[in-house]
Write a protein that holds these residues in place. Structure first.
Motif, PDB file in Angstrom:
ATOM      1  N   ASP A  23       0.646  -1.252   0.420  1.00 56.91           N
ATOM      2  CA  ASP A  23       0.200   0.275  -0.134  1.00 56.91           C
ATOM      3  C   ASP A  23       0.599   0.721   0.029  1.00 56.91           C
ATOM      4  O   ASP A  23       2.065   0.772  -0.290  1.00 56.91           O
ATOM      5  CB  ASP A  23      -1.425   0.148   0.981  1.00 56.91           C
ATOM      6  CG  ASP A  23      -0.541   0.336   2.283  1.00 56.91           C
ATOM      7  OD1 ASP A  23       0.697   0.375   2.578  1.00 56.91           O
ATOM      8  OD2 ASP A  23      -0.720  -0.907   3.381  1.00 56.91           O
ATOM      9  N   THR A  24       0.817   2.395   0.275  1.00 59.46           N
ATOM     10  CA  THR A  24       1.029   3.476   0.499  1.00 59.46           C
ATOM     11  C   THR A  24       2.320   4.013   1.693  1.00 59.46           C
ATOM     12  O   THR A  24       3.071   5.134   1.343  1.00 59.46           O
ATOM     13  CB  THR A  24       0.087   5.334   0.546  1.00 59.46           C
ATOM     14  OG1 THR A  24      -0.194   4.484   1.217  1.00 59.46           O
ATOM     15  CG2 THR A  24      -0.379   4.788  -0.971  1.00 59.46           C
ATOM     16  N   VAL A  25       1.862   2.745   2.484  1.00 57.07           N
ATOM     17  CA  VAL A  25       3.412   2.574   3.749  1.00 57.07           C
ATOM     18  C   VAL A  25       3.732   1.827   3.393  1.00 57.07           C
ATOM     19  O   VAL A  25       5.581   2.084   3.995  1.00 57.07           O
ATOM     20  CB  VAL A  25       2.385   3.710   4.677  1.00 57.07           C
ATOM     21  CG1 VAL A  25       1.867   4.941   4.491  1.00 57.07           C
ATOM     22  CG2 VAL A  25       1.731   2.595   5.478  1.00 57.07           C
ATOM     23  N   ALA A  26       3.990   0.426   3.426  1.00 52.49           N
ATOM     24  CA  ALA A  26       4.735  -0.672   3.092  1.00 52.49           C
ATOM     25  C   ALA A  26       3.944  -1.762   2.613  1.00 52.49           C
ATOM     26  O   ALA A  26       2.593  -1.549   1.447  1.00 52.49           O
ATOM     27  CB  ALA A  26       4.501  -1.088   5.240  1.00 52.49           C
ATOM     28  N   ARG A  27       5.162  -2.357   2.451  1.00 50.30           N
ATOM     29  CA  ARG A  27       4.518  -3.988   1.808  1.00 50.30           C
ATOM     30  C   ARG A  27       4.494  -5.184   3.080  1.00 50.30           C
ATOM     31  O   ARG A  27       4.892  -4.941   4.591  1.00 50.30           O
ATOM     32  CB  ARG A  27       5.678  -4.695   1.463  1.00 50.30           C
ATOM     33  CG  ARG A  27       6.112  -3.246   0.237  1.00 50.30           C
ATOM     34  CD  ARG A  27       7.722  -4.088  -0.617  1.00 50.30           C
ATOM     35  NE  ARG A  27       7.305  -5.185  -1.062  1.00 50.30           N
ATOM     36  CZ  ARG A  27       8.256  -6.471  -0.681  1.00 50.30           C
ATOM     37  NH1 ARG A  27       9.393  -6.409   0.013  1.00 50.30           N
ATOM     38  NH2 ARG A  27       7.764  -7.891  -1.109  1.00 50.30           N
ATOM     39  N   ARG A  28       3.300  -5.745   3.105  1.00 49.62           N
ATOM     40  CA  ARG A  28       2.833  -6.414   4.028  1.00 49.62           C
ATOM     41  C   ARG A  28       2.891  -7.818   3.673  1.00 49.62           C
ATOM     42  O   ARG A  28       1.902  -8.083   2.806  1.00 49.62           O
ATOM     43  CB  ARG A  28       1.357  -5.781   4.768  1.00 49.62           C
ATOM     44  CG  ARG A  28       1.987  -4.740   5.069  1.00 49.62           C
ATOM     45  CD  ARG A  28       0.084  -3.840   5.582  1.00 49.62           C
ATOM     46  NE  ARG A  28       0.183  -2.409   5.119  1.00 49.62           N
ATOM     47  CZ  ARG A  28       0.547  -1.645   6.827  1.00 49.62           C
ATOM     48  NH1 ARG A  28       0.428  -1.657   7.656  1.00 49.62           N
ATOM     49  NH2 ARG A  28       0.142  -0.298   6.856  1.00 49.62           N
ATOM     50  N   ALA A  29       3.185  -8.544   4.902  1.00 52.55           N
ATOM     51  CA  ALA A  29       2.853 -10.730   4.222  1.00 52.55           C
ATOM     52  C   ALA A  29       1.495 -10.406   6.111  1.00 52.55           C
ATOM     53  O   ALA A  29       2.080 -10.075   7.442  1.00 52.55           O
ATOM     54  CB  ALA A  29       3.544 -10.772   4.477  1.00 52.55           C
ATOM     55  N   ARG A  30       0.477 -11.463   5.266  1.00 47.28           N
ATOM     56  CA  ARG A  30      -0.888 -11.563   6.385  1.00 47.28           C
ATOM     57  C   ARG A  30      -0.635 -12.598   7.113  1.00 47.28           C
ATOM     58  O   ARG A  30      -0.819 -13.507   5.427  1.00 47.28           O
ATOM     59  CB  ARG A  30      -1.910 -10.301   6.202  1.00 47.28           C
ATOM     60  CG  ARG A  30      -3.050 -10.829   6.957  1.00 47.28           C
ATOM     61  CD  ARG A  30      -2.867 -10.205   8.544  1.00 47.28           C
ATOM     62  NE  ARG A  30      -3.405 -11.085   9.150  1.00 47.28           N
ATOM     63  CZ  ARG A  30      -5.013 -10.451   9.539  1.00 47.28           C
ATOM     64  NH1 ARG A  30      -5.058  -9.517   8.732  1.00 47.28           N
ATOM     65  NH2 ARG A  30      -5.953 -10.290  10.771  1.00 47.28           N
ATOM     66  N   TYR A  31      -0.769 -13.900   7.964  1.00 50.07           N
ATOM     67  CA  TYR A  31      -0.694 -14.661   7.949  1.00 50.07           C
ATOM     68  C   TYR A  31      -1.940 -15.093   8.841  1.00 50.07           C
ATOM     69  O   TYR A  31      -2.134 -14.562  10.003  1.00 50.07           O
ATOM     70  CB  TYR A  31       0.270 -15.686   9.422  1.00 50.07           C
ATOM     71  CG  TYR A  31       2.029 -15.589   8.451  1.00 50.07           C
ATOM     72  CD1 TYR A  31       2.649 -16.266   7.668  1.00 50.07           C
ATOM     73  CD2 TYR A  31       2.229 -14.644   8.532  1.00 50.07           C
ATOM     74  CE1 TYR A  31       3.583 -16.798   6.901  1.00 50.07           C
ATOM     75  CE2 TYR A  31       3.696 -13.616   7.196  1.00 50.07           C
ATOM     76  CZ  TYR A  31       4.204 -15.035   6.568  1.00 50.07           C
ATOM     77  OH  TYR A  31       5.172 -14.799   6.135  1.00 50.07           O
TER      78      TYR A  31
END
Length: 257
Positions: free
Chosen positions: A158-166
């Motif tokens: 997104d505009t502020v971070a790369r994210r991984a969701r578990y």
């Protein structure tokens, strides 16, 4: 626990009573920061986890069954010979602990947290997620895949971070989110710049976000609003009112089936 089989516990050091009691070492491994964790506790097949770690040569130690716990616990990233030498590259900085489901006190049946009739508007219903900041998301994801056989249910930018969701086998369990800030102009980047990788926010789901916001106003608890990366409105409580720990509140959604 039938609605939210994820606990938040506030704990502190106790006088050391057992040789394997390494709470102080776990805290010191995270350096001073507003929120530190004793462990990210996973409930699973402990013996299978030990077999996998030993086969892969993964850094870990095992606390044998004793007076406190009737079955073994597995700690990732440290060894018996080096309890101060936690290596966050082993488990993405989660300070992972694996226990048996029996120790977790999990019920055999679960209620759907989206059954709104049981909850008054403004009620905090469950822990939705815990967020950890990482310096390199790709490396963290690879480490969890290789060493704990955990793969993300989703990867987003997104505009502020790369994210991984578990997400996990029990639908109502809290998720784990790993976030690598990508924009210097964000609260996430400010927190990471000040405190570095490690535990960040606790995300709580409530029934009736607007009613909850009114309750915060009545209590005199400052908060702000923003839209998260999933397009949901969330409330951020002023961290000076929570000992520096970020808490986020979002509208509850149906648990995954």
């Amino acid at each position: 626990m039938k609605v939210s089989p994820t606990r938040i516990e506030v704990i502190g050091p106790r006088p050391r009573t057992e040789p394997g009691d390494h709470l102080e070492e776990r805290m010191s491994a995270q350096l001073p920061r507003p929120v530190r964790t004793h462990a990210t506790v996973f409930a699973g097949d402990v013996e299978s986890v030990i077999t996998n770690l030993e086969r892969r040569g993964v850094r870990h130690r095992v606390s044998p069954a004793g007076n406190d716990f009737p079955s073994p616990r597995v700690w990732i990233g440290v060894t018996d010979d080096d309890p101060l030498g936690y290596d966050p590259t082993v488990d993405g900085g989660l300070l992972a602990e694996v226990i048996s489901p029996d120790l977790a006190g999990l019920p055999t049946e679960y209620a759907d947290p989206a059954d709104f009739d049981s909850y008054a508007p403004g009620t905090i219903v469950r822990v939705a997620a815990r967020r950890f900041l990482v310096a390199d998301l790709d490396e963290a994801v690879r480490a969890l895949d290789a060493n704990l056989l955990l793969t993300p249910s989703g990867l987003v930018t997104d505009t502020v971070a790369r994210r991984a969701r578990y997400t996990f086998g029990i639908g109502a369990s809290a998720g784990i989110e790993l976030a690598q800030p990508t924009s210097a102009d964000s609260d996430l980047a400010d927190f990471a710049g000040k405190w570095g990788p490690g535990p960040h926010a606790v995300v709580l789901a409530v029934r009736g976000l607007e009613q909850f916001a009114l309750d915060l106003e009545v209590r005199g608890t400052p908060f702000t609003r923003s839209e998260n990366h999933e397009g949901q409105w969330v409330l951020h409580v002023d961290t000076s009112f929570t000992s520096g720990t970020p808490f986020e509140f979002q509208e509850i959604e149906p648990s995954p089936k």
